[in-house]
Motif scaffolding. Structure first.
Motif, PDB file in Angstrom:
ATOM      1  N   GLY A 195      -6.637   2.265  -1.933  1.00  0.00           N
ATOM      2  CA  GLY A 195      -6.026   2.545  -3.226  1.00  0.00           C
ATOM      3  C   GLY A 195      -6.456   3.868  -3.826  1.00  0.00           C
ATOM      4  N   GLN A 440      -9.418  -5.118  -4.410  1.00  0.00           N
ATOM      5  CA  GLN A 440      -8.212  -4.311  -4.503  1.00  0.00           C
ATOM      6  C   GLN A 440      -7.672  -4.272  -5.934  1.00  0.00           C
ATOM      7  OE1 GLN A 440      -7.218  -2.491  -1.759  1.00  0.00           O
ATOM      8  NE2 GLN A 440      -6.149  -1.443  -3.414  1.00  0.00           N
ATOM      9  N   ASP A 444      -7.114  -0.911  -7.990  1.00  0.00           N
ATOM     10  CA  ASP A 444      -5.803  -0.598  -8.582  1.00  0.00           C
ATOM     11  C   ASP A 444      -5.938  -0.261 -10.066  1.00  0.00           C
ATOM     12  OD1 ASP A 444      -4.558  -0.984  -6.163  1.00  0.00           O
ATOM     13  OD2 ASP A 444      -3.919  -3.044  -6.597  1.00  0.00           O
TER      14      ASP A 444
END
Length: 725
Positions: A195, A440, A444
């Motif tokens: 990311g 994640q 993000d």
């Protein structure tokens, strides 16, 4: 300056790299209708990912390529062409570059291999390509490169397999330049998986023209790029790299670099891979430290750093507050933090009481703060504890250590996100185990997340080092430097000599304000006795010759001679040694014995990549054995020289050790700075200069050079032959 350096400099323009980095039209010369072939992939990628500009296939045998109107040549294209990707064989590439020049194309990317990395005929083809670049004025990326991925506008003149899958691409403030194509593709792909928003990935390949250094400089000057990553196998233009580093330093944009070549095997592999020399790794290491380039060992550390720098936050100090679900994890984080210069200090009693009110009574509020396993069942504990940590005035950075807990991940992530948005201090998370989804989610949200406390600590240490870096100085040349040095060197060169003797070398450094032990040359034993009497006190007698590099290797030094008879005996013995060793024209040097002190080594040399450099270390006869040295690019100021000396592994010897008073570090720093200017002023004349030992007395009593050796640089003679050393 080498011929190739002059070649590159002569074609440099004031125009920016913007048309390469943000092209509005891209031609693919040799475009294939087959989207799986290397020459078909660039079109496929730009169509599939949605390049916002014009895609121009050049193919003389087809009217359409992959559904796009094709052109038989560049001349048939209407309007400007910003970039041409040349997907032809090595033999046809140089002519294609010339055609780009005739059409007014400013940038070309050469994907073909088969150039200098193969040697032989490939080297000749690269010379022809270089000539085509010079003739046409086209700036070239490559050859032997994968091209460029511009994520922001989906400009993808590349055939990298990193884009084979339909993965969502994340744009962001990080740019990446790599000399290795495949390795660079791996790093780009992993960054996307993590990311990390990448604005550009560029592969330079053989660097016949555009280098990593120049691209870094161009990226640093763009508004979008805030963090720059680099993978280096060699450096072709060291001063350009340092210029880019200086601009990055001034613009508060970190450069994080992996450079291979620390080992002999790594250097050899790099040379065979891209025809680049890895260079002297110690010089690169010193230049990186000096100019604020953050050198790391591999891609994991590079991407760990990219995560934390991409937030745009800086550390105002080195104090870390750690909140952990596990006391063991907190202790591990504290140990790791200490390794990287990050401090996990216990909070004072007032703030411990505030934290204790927010966490279970059986937790620990000292720092590392143990929130206990109750956190999993009561996620609001983390929210309350983070609120206190954010308010704590002596917290510079915050780390949250969690594990598994997928069942309560949403509440924990929300608590971390709320704390992160309420402060401008760096916040990182270590989340070990579990499904990986919470990691994640945090990434993000722009919150760096790691799986291991050690990696998080390393990233925080890197952030603190960069955030607290001193300004880069612009050294000023001392005004009291004499003007006799160059004439001395010219006289020696005219005599066909390859080095100065010790007496002349001492005169050379003395002209730069370096204190030297009093000495007198002598032709005979009688003259040596007279010189000793004139100097007074105990003396040393040495062989004096421009044919001897290390006098001690042949027993050419006698120390602590206190009377005329011992001086006479030593002088006669040394002259006999010189005769037996067939040293022509040997004389003697009588030198007053210096007061014992800490022995340093200071050296000067011209590095083929970075130019004149200064080397410092602990010296004496064991200089090679100790191997404790640091390198800096010349010139340096006294503050830089002091930091260089204090970075030595045994720098504690400068302080009070076993009852001995502190050493005169200021005097040593002044001498290092002065010799760095000698390195710059005489860079074309001096190949190497060693001052060993430089005796460092106690604080306030100065330093003194006891021995010096200057080796002359090679100069082209008649017919281009090299003369001197």
């Amino acid at each position: 300056m080498s011929a190739s350096e002059s070649h590159v400099n002569s074609r440099r323009r004031d125009a920016s790299l913007r048309r390469l980095l943000y092209p509005r039209s891209i031609a693919v010369i040799g475009a294939s209708d087959n989207p799986t072939k290397l020459s078909g992939r660039p079109l496929n990628y730009m169509e599939r990912f949605g390049f916002t500009g014009r895609i121009l296939p050049i193919n003389p045998t087809r009217s359409h390529v992959q559904g796009l109107p094709a052109y038989r040549s560049l001349d048939e294209v209407d309007g400007d062409i910003d970039v041409a990707m040349i997907m032809l064989s090595a033999e046809r590439t140089a002519d294609a570059v010339r055609a780009c020049g005739e059409r007014g194309v400013p940038f070309a990317i050469v994907g073909a291999s088969g150039f200098a990395e193969l040697g032989g005929e490939g080297t000749a083809l690269q010379r022809d390509l270089d000539a085509a670049i010079e003739e046409s004025g086209v700036r070239v990326l490559g050859p032997n490169c994968l091209g460029m991925i511009g994520v922001q506008d989906r400009a993808m003149p590349t055939f990298s397999s990193a884009l084979d899958e339909d993965v969502p691409l994340k744009d962001g403030p990080v740019a990446f330049v790599s000399q290795s194509g495949a390795f660079g593709g791996f790093v780009f792909s992993e960054a996307q998986n993590l990311g990390i928003g990448i604005s550009h990935y560029l592969n330079t390949g053989n660097e016949v023209d555009l280098s990593v250094a120049e691209l870094l400089g161009g990226l640093v000057h763009t508004d979008q790029t805030q963090v720059v990553l680099a993978y280096l196998e060699g450096v072709s233009d060291g001063r350009s790299l340092l210029d880019a580093a200086r601009h990055a330093h001034e613009k508060d944009k970190p450069i994080i670099a992996v450079k291979v070549g620390r080992s002999e095997a790594g250097a050899t592999a790099a040379q065979s891979h891209t025809a680049s020399l890895a260079g002297d790794d110690a010089v690169f290491e010193g230049a990186a430290r000096q100019f604020g380039i953050l050198r790391v060992d591999g891609p994991e550390q590079m991407l760990d750093g990219a995560q934390i720098f991409a937030t745009g936050r800086r550390a105002r100090g080195r104090r870390l507050t750690t909140l952990s679900v596990s006391g063991g994890a907190g202790a591990l984080m504290a140990d790791s933090a200490a390794t990287y210069g990050v401090e996990v200090r216990a909070w004072d009693e007032i703030w411990q009481a505030k934290m204790a009110a927010a966490i279970p009574t059986y937790g620990s509020a000292r720092n590392p703060i143990d929130l206990t396993g109750t956190l999993v069942a009561e996620p609001d504990i983390l929210r309350r504890a983070l609120r206190v940590a954010v308010e704590h005035p002596e917290t510079d950075m915050i780390a949250v250590l969690l594990g598994c807990a997928d069942g309560h991940a949403a509440e924990l992530v929300d608590a971390i996100a709320a704390a992160n948005s309420s402060t401008d201090r760096p916040v990182v998370v270590v989340w070990t185990g579990g499904s990986g989804r919470p990691r994640q989610q945090l990434r993000d949200l722009g919150i760096p997340c790691y799986t291991d406390p050690g990696r998080a600590a390393a990233a925080l240490g890197m952030l603190a080092d960069f955030s607290l870096r001193p300004p880069l100085p612009r050294p000023q040349r001392p005004t009291d430097i004499g003007d006799t040095a160059r004439s001395m060197l010219e006289k020696a060169r005219a005599a066909g000599r390859v080095q100065l003797d010790e007496y002349e070398s001492a005169q050379l450094i003395a002209s730069y304000g370096v204190p030297c032990a009093a000495s007198r040359p002598a032709q005979s034993a009688d003259e040596a006795v007279a010189a000793a009497k004139e100097l007074g006190g105990a003396v040393a007698v040495k062989l004096l010759s421009d044919q001897i590099g290390h006098k001690s290797d042949i027993g050419g030094v006698r120390l602590n001679l206190g009377d005329a008879e011992s001086v006479r005996e030593a002088a006669a013995d040394l002259l006999r040694i010189a005769h037996d060793a067939h040293v022509p024209g040997a004389r003697l040097l009588v030198q007053r014995m210096a007061t014992a002190g800490t022995e340093l080594f200071v050296g000067v040399k011209r590095d083929p990549v970075f130019g004149p450099v200064i080397v410092v270390g602990f010296g004496g006869v064991l200089v090679e054995t100790l191997a404790d040295s640091r390198v800096a690019v010349a010139p340096v100021d006294t503050d830089t020289a002091r930091r260089l000396l204090l970075s030595l592994r045994a720098s504690r010897l400068f302080g009070e050790v076993r009852g001995k008073p502190p050493r005169d570090l200021d005097a040593a720093a002044d001498i290092v700075a002065r010799l760095s200017w000698l390195a710059v002023d005489l860079s074309e004349d001096i190949a190497e200069l060693d001052v060993n030992p430089l005796l460092l007395d106690r604080r306030g009593q100065g330093a003194m050079a006891v021995d010096a050796l200057a080796v002359l640089a090679r100069h082209p003679g008649p017919g281009g032959q090299q003369t001197s050393h």
